[in-house]
Design an enzyme around this catalytic site. Structure first.
Site, mmCIF file in Angstrom:
data_model
loop_
_atom_site.group_PDB
_atom_site.id
_atom_site.type_symbol
_atom_site.label_atom_id
_atom_site.label_comp_id
_atom_site.label_asym_id
_atom_site.label_seq_id
_atom_site.Cartn_x
_atom_site.Cartn_y
_atom_site.Cartn_z
ATOM 1 N N TYR A 146 0.812 -1.220 0.000
ATOM 2 C CA TYR A 146 0.000 0.000 0.000
ATOM 3 C C TYR A 146 0.842 1.266 0.000
ATOM 4 O O TYR A 146 0.400 2.303 -0.461
ATOM 5 C CB TYR A 146 -0.909 0.030 1.237
ATOM 6 C CG TYR A 146 -2.184 -0.747 1.085
ATOM 7 C CD1 TYR A 146 -2.160 -2.121 0.913
ATOM 8 C CD2 TYR A 146 -3.412 -0.092 1.121
ATOM 9 C CE1 TYR A 146 -3.334 -2.837 0.792
ATOM 10 C CE2 TYR A 146 -4.590 -0.802 1.002
ATOM 11 C CZ TYR A 146 -4.547 -2.174 0.838
ATOM 12 O OH TYR A 146 -5.709 -2.869 0.722
ATOM 13 N N LYS A 195 3.561 -15.369 3.046
ATOM 14 C CA LYS A 195 3.814 -16.141 1.824
ATOM 15 C C LYS A 195 5.312 -16.409 1.780
ATOM 16 O O LYS A 195 6.027 -16.023 0.847
ATOM 17 C CB LYS A 195 3.311 -15.341 0.602
ATOM 18 C CG LYS A 195 3.297 -16.115 -0.703
ATOM 19 C CD LYS A 195 2.256 -17.217 -0.769
ATOM 20 C CE LYS A 195 2.398 -18.015 -2.066
ATOM 21 N NZ LYS A 195 1.557 -19.239 -2.067
ATOM 22 N N ASP A 227 -2.468 -18.453 1.105
ATOM 23 C CA ASP A 227 -3.445 -19.171 0.275
ATOM 24 C C ASP A 227 -4.142 -20.260 1.102
ATOM 25 O O ASP A 227 -5.356 -20.452 1.026
ATOM 26 C CB ASP A 227 -2.791 -19.750 -0.996
ATOM 27 C CG ASP A 227 -1.486 -20.496 -0.743
ATOM 28 O OD1 ASP A 227 -0.952 -20.434 0.387
ATOM 29 O OD2 ASP A 227 -0.984 -21.148 -1.677
ATOM 30 N N ASP A 251 -6.098 -7.132 4.192
ATOM 31 C CA ASP A 251 -7.233 -6.522 3.484
ATOM 32 C C ASP A 251 -8.125 -7.622 2.914
ATOM 33 O O ASP A 251 -9.345 -7.626 3.096
ATOM 34 C CB ASP A 251 -6.701 -5.622 2.357
ATOM 35 C CG ASP A 251 -7.833 -4.995 1.564
ATOM 36 O OD1 ASP A 251 -8.796 -4.521 2.181
ATOM 37 O OD2 ASP A 251 -7.742 -4.989 0.310
ATOM 38 N N ASP A 255 -11.973 -9.259 4.601
ATOM 39 C CA ASP A 255 -13.255 -9.304 3.882
ATOM 40 C C ASP A 255 -13.811 -10.724 3.880
ATOM 41 O O ASP A 255 -15.006 -10.946 4.060
ATOM 42 C CB ASP A 255 -13.094 -8.842 2.420
ATOM 43 C CG ASP A 255 -13.415 -7.361 2.242
ATOM 44 O OD1 ASP A 255 -13.270 -6.608 3.231
ATOM 45 O OD2 ASP A 255 -13.801 -6.960 1.130
#
Ligand code: IPM
Ligand code: MG
Length: 360
Positions: A146, A195, A227, A251, A255
């Protein structure tokens, strides 16, 4: 006792839901004997309309001088709103990223909790839901992709875009400490999500989190690849207590976690710096499609206001009273349309605010 609260109603449904959160806050303040003074500030699209920019120095300095910030939501419909004809650094979202950075709000807490009363809205099967779930995602909020250097250029005649993902060890350490501190007061489990099989930033993340974990021998640390985490959230959400992760992964996963609870309209969030100061906002967006219709669910914002009382003002009793009032209203069968199920009483934004305020 008096507190200064900066209020950013924002865009879309923001002003409607914030109004109800203030109403509930006022009820809590009256009951528990403290005073709240509000200053309304512009940000996002509302600030673009008034000032030509999504965030002004004035908004930042008044927010900084307050005890906490209560926010609605910012942004509009990217297809139709003129705000999205502007260059990216002048769009509503740039205001949100700007205030996070300016106030050093590096720790974003997003609880995802399954209300017994809302089980019917949960898209997972009963078998997967089991005894329910109660997790909090601790998302790093002022670093990573970001805020890394980005640009678009021509390379060998091809349009080429670059975003960079940078974390230094201090940025990782301070968010890890927050996650462990929170876990200490909960079920004492931190799952750090990265990751590390691909990214250097994730390998450093993992190493630093391991170092921090040494100071918290009673908290169990595990690591999970992002993942796999996306999969585990819908396969066995009950396994998670505190999920610690970087900005972009947080982020996306937040959600997903919110949807798993049945409605994104229920989920609060807190963005904190090193002190008690924080910005509190619902996890959902500005829902321009239903703005002004009086049907938006104000509960996520009301629960964010409860977090504000707890984390920034140390008014734990008042915070509990709000959370209990929400549970009570749900158990009495009141619902906004987004969480409605058969046999419930559907109410609008204002009525929901009124019902919760009455029960505080
Ligand atoms: C969120 C939002 C923001 C983010 C957007 C609006 C920039 O999706 O708070 O999760 O990506 O952080
Ligand atoms: Mg998001």
């Amino acid at each position: 006792m008096g507190y200064k609260i900066a209020v950013i109603p924002g865009d879309g449904i923001g002003p409607e839901i914030v109004k109800q959160a203030q109403r509930v806050l006022d009820a809590a303040a009256a009951k528990y004997g403290f005073e709240l003074g509000y200053t309304s500030l512009l940000m996002g699209g509302a600030s673009i309309d008034a000032n030509g920019v999504p965030l002004t120095e004035e908004t930042v300095s008044i927010a900084k001088a307050s005890d906490a910030v209560l926010m609605g939501s910012i942004g509009g419909d990217a297809k139709t709103s003129p705000w999205y004809q502007l260059p990216p650094n002048l769009r509503p979202e740039a205001g949100l990223l700007g205030i996070r950075k300016a106030l050093n709000l590096f720790a974003n807490l997003r609880p995802a909790y399954l209300y017994e009363e809302l089980k019917a809205a949960c898209p997972l099967s009963d078998e997967v839901i089991g005894d329910g779930f109660d997790m909090v995602i601790v998302r790093e909020l002022t670093g990573g992709l970001y805020f890394g250097e980005r640009h678009t250029e021509m390379v060998d005649g091809l349009r080429t875009a670059t975003d960079t993902l940078v974390y230094n060890e201090n940025e990782i350490r301070r968010i890890a400490v927050k996650a462990f501190e929170i876990a200490k007061k909960r079920r004492k489990k931190v799952c750090s999500v990265d990751k590390a099989n691909v990214l250097d930033s994730s390998r450093l993340w993992r190493a630093v989190v391991e170092e921090v974990a040494k100071d918290y021998p009673d908290v169990e640390l595990s690591h999970m690849l992002v993942d796999n985490c996306a999969m585990q959230l819908v396969k066995d959400p009950g396994q998670f207590d505190v999920i610690l992760t970087e900005n972009m992964f947080g982020d996306i996963l937040s959600d997903e976690a919110s949807m798993v609870t049945g409605s994104i309209g229920m989920l609060s969030s807190a963005s904190l710096n090193e002190t008690k100061f924080g910005l509190y906002e619902p996890s959902h967006g500005s829902a321009p499609d239903i703005a002004g219709k009086g049907i938006a669910n104000p509960i996520a914002t009301i629960l964010s206001a409860a977090m504000l009382l707890r984390y920034s003002l140390d008014q734990d009793e008042a915070a509990n009273a709000i959370e209990n009032a929400v549970k009570q209203v749900l158990s009495e069968g009141y619902r906004t349309t987004d969480i409605a199920s058969e046999g419930c009483t559907v109410v609008g934004t204002e009525k929901m605010g009124e019902l919760i305020a009455e029960r505080v």
